[in-house]
Design a protein around this motif. Structure first.
Motif, PDB file in Angstrom:
ATOM      1  N   ARG A 227      30.829  -2.699  30.115  1.00 59.77           N
ATOM      2  CA  ARG A 227      29.814  -2.297  31.235  1.00 59.77           C
ATOM      3  C   ARG A 227      30.327  -1.524  32.487  1.00 59.77           C
ATOM      4  O   ARG A 227      29.801  -0.666  32.843  1.00 59.77           O
ATOM      5  N   PRO A 228      31.658  -1.821  32.923  1.00 62.22           N
ATOM      6  CA  PRO A 228      32.088  -0.926  33.909  1.00 62.22           C
ATOM      7  C   PRO A 228      32.252   0.408  33.589  1.00 62.22           C
ATOM      8  O   PRO A 228      32.118   1.316  34.382  1.00 62.22           O
ATOM      9  N   VAL A 229      32.598   0.752  32.038  1.00 60.64           N
ATOM     10  CA  VAL A 229      32.770   2.056  31.817  1.00 60.64           C
ATOM     11  C   VAL A 229      31.253   2.927  31.507  1.00 60.64           C
ATOM     12  O   VAL A 229      31.378   3.851  31.975  1.00 60.64           O
ATOM     13  N   GLN A 230      30.440   1.881  31.445  1.00 63.46           N
ATOM     14  CA  GLN A 230      29.155   2.599  31.254  1.00 63.46           C
ATOM     15  C   GLN A 230      28.678   3.021  32.561  1.00 63.46           C
ATOM     16  O   GLN A 230      28.059   4.088  32.763  1.00 63.46           O
ATOM     17  N   LEU A 231      28.868   2.163  33.677  1.00 61.83           N
ATOM     18  CA  LEU A 231      28.560   2.506  34.984  1.00 61.83           C
ATOM     19  C   LEU A 231      29.351   3.698  35.450  1.00 61.83           C
ATOM     20  O   LEU A 231      28.680   4.624  36.220  1.00 61.83           O
ATOM     21  N   LEU A 232      30.596   3.770  35.171  1.00 63.47           N
ATOM     22  CA  LEU A 232      31.258   4.927  35.660  1.00 63.47           C
ATOM     23  C   LEU A 232      31.043   6.081  34.828  1.00 63.47           C
ATOM     24  O   LEU A 232      30.790   7.262  35.375  1.00 63.47           O
ATOM     25  N   ALA A 233      30.614   5.976  33.613  1.00 63.28           N
ATOM     26  CA  ALA A 233      30.025   7.304  32.753  1.00 63.28           C
ATOM     27  C   ALA A 233      28.970   7.746  33.805  1.00 63.28           C
ATOM     28  O   ALA A 233      28.554   9.040  33.455  1.00 63.28           O
ATOM     29  N   LEU A 234      28.040   6.965  33.872  1.00 64.18           N
ATOM     30  CA  LEU A 234      26.863   7.254  34.440  1.00 64.18           C
ATOM     31  C   LEU A 234      27.047   8.030  36.003  1.00 64.18           C
ATOM     32  O   LEU A 234      26.450   9.278  36.154  1.00 64.18           O
ATOM     33  N   HIS A 235      28.033   7.634  36.488  1.00 63.52           N
ATOM     34  CA  HIS A 235      28.489   8.460  37.740  1.00 63.52           C
ATOM     35  C   HIS A 235      28.897   9.670  37.432  1.00 63.52           C
ATOM     36  O   HIS A 235      28.637  10.845  38.107  1.00 63.52           O
ATOM     37  N   LEU A 236      29.943   9.913  36.442  1.00 57.59           N
ATOM     38  CA  LEU A 236      30.528  10.994  36.026  1.00 57.59           C
ATOM     39  C   LEU A 236      29.511  12.104  35.560  1.00 57.59           C
ATOM     40  O   LEU A 236      29.636  13.412  35.802  1.00 57.59           O
ATOM     41  N   ALA A 237      28.513  11.663  34.856  1.00 58.10           N
ATOM     42  CA  ALA A 237      27.724  12.499  34.246  1.00 58.10           C
ATOM     43  C   ALA A 237      26.646  13.228  34.958  1.00 58.10           C
ATOM     44  O   ALA A 237      26.141  14.149  34.997  1.00 58.10           O
ATOM     45  N   THR A 238      26.373  12.596  36.166  1.00 60.64           N
ATOM     46  CA  THR A 238      25.360  12.902  36.975  1.00 60.64           C
ATOM     47  C   THR A 238      25.817  13.414  38.382  1.00 60.64           C
ATOM     48  O   THR A 238      25.095  13.988  39.183  1.00 60.64           O
ATOM     49  N   ARG A 239      26.870  13.400  38.758  1.00 65.18           N
ATOM     50  CA  ARG A 239      27.613  13.808  40.131  1.00 65.18           C
ATOM     51  C   ARG A 239      27.594  15.359  40.400  1.00 65.18           C
ATOM     52  O   ARG A 239      27.478  15.765  41.494  1.00 65.18           O
ATOM     53  N   SER A 240      27.823  16.205  39.291  1.00 64.69           N
ATOM     54  CA  SER A 240      28.261  17.460  39.518  1.00 64.69           C
ATOM     55  C   SER A 240      27.080  18.365  39.935  1.00 64.69           C
ATOM     56  O   SER A 240      27.373  19.513  40.355  1.00 64.69           O
ATOM     57  N   LEU A 241      25.749  17.942  39.473  1.00 60.94           N
ATOM     58  CA  LEU A 241      24.805  19.109  39.774  1.00 60.94           C
ATOM     59  C   LEU A 241      24.640  19.425  41.085  1.00 60.94           C
ATOM     60  O   LEU A 241      24.426  20.919  41.428  1.00 60.94           O
ATOM     61  N   THR A 242      25.113  18.680  41.933  1.00 63.21           N
ATOM     62  CA  THR A 242      24.873  19.069  43.522  1.00 63.21           C
ATOM     63  C   THR A 242      25.959  20.374  43.909  1.00 63.21           C
ATOM     64  O   THR A 242      25.395  21.206  44.488  1.00 63.21           O
ATOM     65  N   PHE A 243      26.873  20.547  42.959  1.00 65.09           N
ATOM     66  CA  PHE A 243      27.963  21.312  43.549  1.00 65.09           C
ATOM     67  C   PHE A 243      27.877  22.757  42.951  1.00 65.09           C
ATOM     68  O   PHE A 243      28.525  23.501  43.140  1.00 65.09           O
ATOM     69  N   ILE A 244      27.268  22.890  41.920  1.00 65.34           N
ATOM     70  CA  ILE A 244      27.210  24.055  40.813  1.00 65.34           C
ATOM     71  C   ILE A 244      26.928  25.397  41.812  1.00 65.34           C
ATOM     72  O   ILE A 244      27.748  26.220  41.251  1.00 65.34           O
ATOM     73  N   PRO A 245      25.803  25.339  42.405  1.00 61.20           N
ATOM     74  CA  PRO A 245      25.645  26.490  43.230  1.00 61.20           C
ATOM     75  C   PRO A 245      26.846  27.223  43.906  1.00 61.20           C
ATOM     76  O   PRO A 245      27.374  28.281  43.845  1.00 61.20           O
ATOM     77  N   ALA A 246      27.597  26.048  44.677  1.00 62.70           N
ATOM     78  CA  ALA A 246      28.778  26.925  45.563  1.00 62.70           C
ATOM     79  C   ALA A 246      29.858  26.988  44.569  1.00 62.70           C
ATOM     80  O   ALA A 246      30.674  28.004  44.705  1.00 62.70           O
ATOM     81  N   ASP A 247      30.071  26.132  43.508  1.00 60.83           N
ATOM     82  CA  ASP A 247      31.322  26.127  42.584  1.00 60.83           C
ATOM     83  C   ASP A 247      31.435  27.228  41.835  1.00 60.83           C
ATOM     84  O   ASP A 247      32.490  27.919  41.396  1.00 60.83           O
TER      85      ASP A 247
END
Length: 437
Positions: A227-247
């Motif tokens: 379960r902790p790995v599943q929650l961490l994977a959810l964080h990692l898979a969804t966090r980056s969209l915010t940064f793509i225009p700048a990065d």
């Protein structure tokens, strides 16, 4: 009573840290070359992000390496070394591909053959991903347990140095591109042979041995069920969209506006020492028990940079004349420094947390799974934004870059409000919760 964890100490570890730095530098040189070629592709196809999106597909092997990580973890020759069994062939193959590419690169640019460039760099990324699986697993046993957090520092510093070499030297045109690629192909082969012959790998302990390939994939499945790995994977898979225009997109937009790509590269070179030093400065936080605190503190400032980047690009508009004004240079310089600080801080924090929670018995597979989801989060968001920008322009008649800057910023604020409590809970879980029974 549980034994108190030993504090990190580098005494007796400098040789191992130097080797890890070398291996991560080598890994990142082809990635830096990929970054250079990516800018050249944007130069060939101005006012469009779509071809850049196609070339970005070459980086996907880093996001798919979980598929063969159990193979790397379980199939090896003990006499050769568990990690060297894969690292040495992968690096020799990278050297060979670079030697072949050296003779073809100029012709591929002249013919604007993005498809062939994508296929060649896809192969390079596949080989680099295989080397990364082996090195990540080796780092968990090469360093003493109390120093595992320094593996992320070696990763961040080595990849920064290697990427800078692979990106900046071709951009500066101090040597012919063909000669540069040929040189690094030769370096790959020579240094790999040296590591093979001179560095002994410790024997695999009985506790760390895996019975076979089926057992390796079963252990990967067991990791996915945690379960902790599943929650961490959810964080990692969804966090980056915010940064793509700048990065990812901002440099291309500045190129379209008339900002010289060589100037963008020079600014990047100027701040590279900061990016190299930052992981060491952050190691007192990331090597400790709460590395994700750095992610939590950095997320909203990094999201704000997406909005600031869009506003800055809109204010600049089209750059008249042969060179930008000093004010434009200063703005690009400031935004690049800020982006480098927060992105590197989050990267080191994530890598340190991965090293902290990974089970050494399946270190390559466990670390690779977490790195894979981390990379997937970056890659799907990059591909989506690059393709969506042109779709918005063609379908809605609006500038896709500015629309995405606004939309991704709003997404980032909402994401942080929803996910911050989860990150704190994950960080407070005992290491035993992350282990496969």
């Amino acid at each position: 009573m549980a034994e108190k964890p030993k504090p990190p100490s580098l005494q007796g570890e400098y040789g191992n840290i130097s080797l890890l730095l070398l291996l991560y530098i080598l890994q990142a040189v082809p990635m830096g070359l990929f970054g250079f070629v990516n800018m050249e592709v944007k130069e060939l196809f101005k006012n469009s992000f779509s071809e850049q999106g196609t070339f970005m597909l070459a980086a996907w092997p880093f996001s798919l390496k979980l598929l063969w990580a159990p193979l790397v973890d379980s199939v090896y020759m003990e006499r050769f070394g568990r990690r060297k069994s894969w690292m040495v062939p992968a690096q020799l193959a990278i050297g060979a591909v670079l030697l072949v590419l050296a003779d073809r690169i100029d012709g591929l640019f002249e013919s604007r053959d993005v498809t062939t460039l994508t296929l060649i760099f896809f192969l390079l990324y596949f080989l680099c991903a295989t080397q990364d699986i082996a090195v990540d697993g080796w780092a968990l046993t090469m360093l003493r347990p109390e120093n595992a957090g320094y593996a992320s520092t070696c990763n961040a510093v080595g990849q920064t140095v290697g990427f800078t070499i692979g990106f900046m030297i071709p951009m500066a045109k101090v040597v012919a591109l063909q000669d540069f690629i040929y040189f690094w192909g030769t370096v790959f082969i020579a240094t790999t042979l040296a590591v093979w012959l001179l560095k002994r790998e410790a024997a695999t302990s009985e506790d760390d041995q895996i019975e076979g390939l089926g057992e390796a994939y079963n252990q990967m499945y067991q990791v996915l069920r945690l379960r902790p790995v599943q929650l961490l994977a959810l964080h990692l898979a969804t966090r980056s969209l915010t940064f793509i225009p700048a990065d990812v997109m901002a440099s291309g937009r500045l190129q379209d506006a008339g900002f010289p790509k060589e100037s963008l590269a020079n600014i990047k070179l100027f701040i590279t020492p900061l990016e190299i030093c930052l992981p060491w400065l952050l190691s007192r936080f990331t090597a400790g028990p709460r590395p994700l605190d750095v992610v939590i503190l950095s997320y909203l400032p990094r999201a704000a940079l997406t909005l600031l980047t869009g506003l800055f690009a809109y204010a600049v508009g089209t750059i008249p004349g042969p060179s930008p004004s000093q004010g434009v240079y200063a703005g690009v310089f400031a935004l690049t420094i800020l982006q480098g600080i927060v992105s590197n801080a989050m990267f080191v924090s994530h890598m340190a947390f991965f090293a902290k929670i990974s089970d050494p018995a399946i270190g390559g597979t466990y670390m690779t799974f977490l790195n894979t989801v981390h990379n997937i989060g970056n890659m799907w968001a990059s591909t989506f934004c690059l393709k969506a920008a042109d779709w918005i322009k063609e379908s809605l008649g609006m500038d896709g870059f500015y629309v995405l800057c606004g939309a991704c910023t709003v997404y980032g604020v909402a994401w942080f409000l929803l996910c911050q409590p989860m990150l704190k809970r994950l960080q407070d879980m005992p290491v035993s919760d992350w282990r496969v029974a």
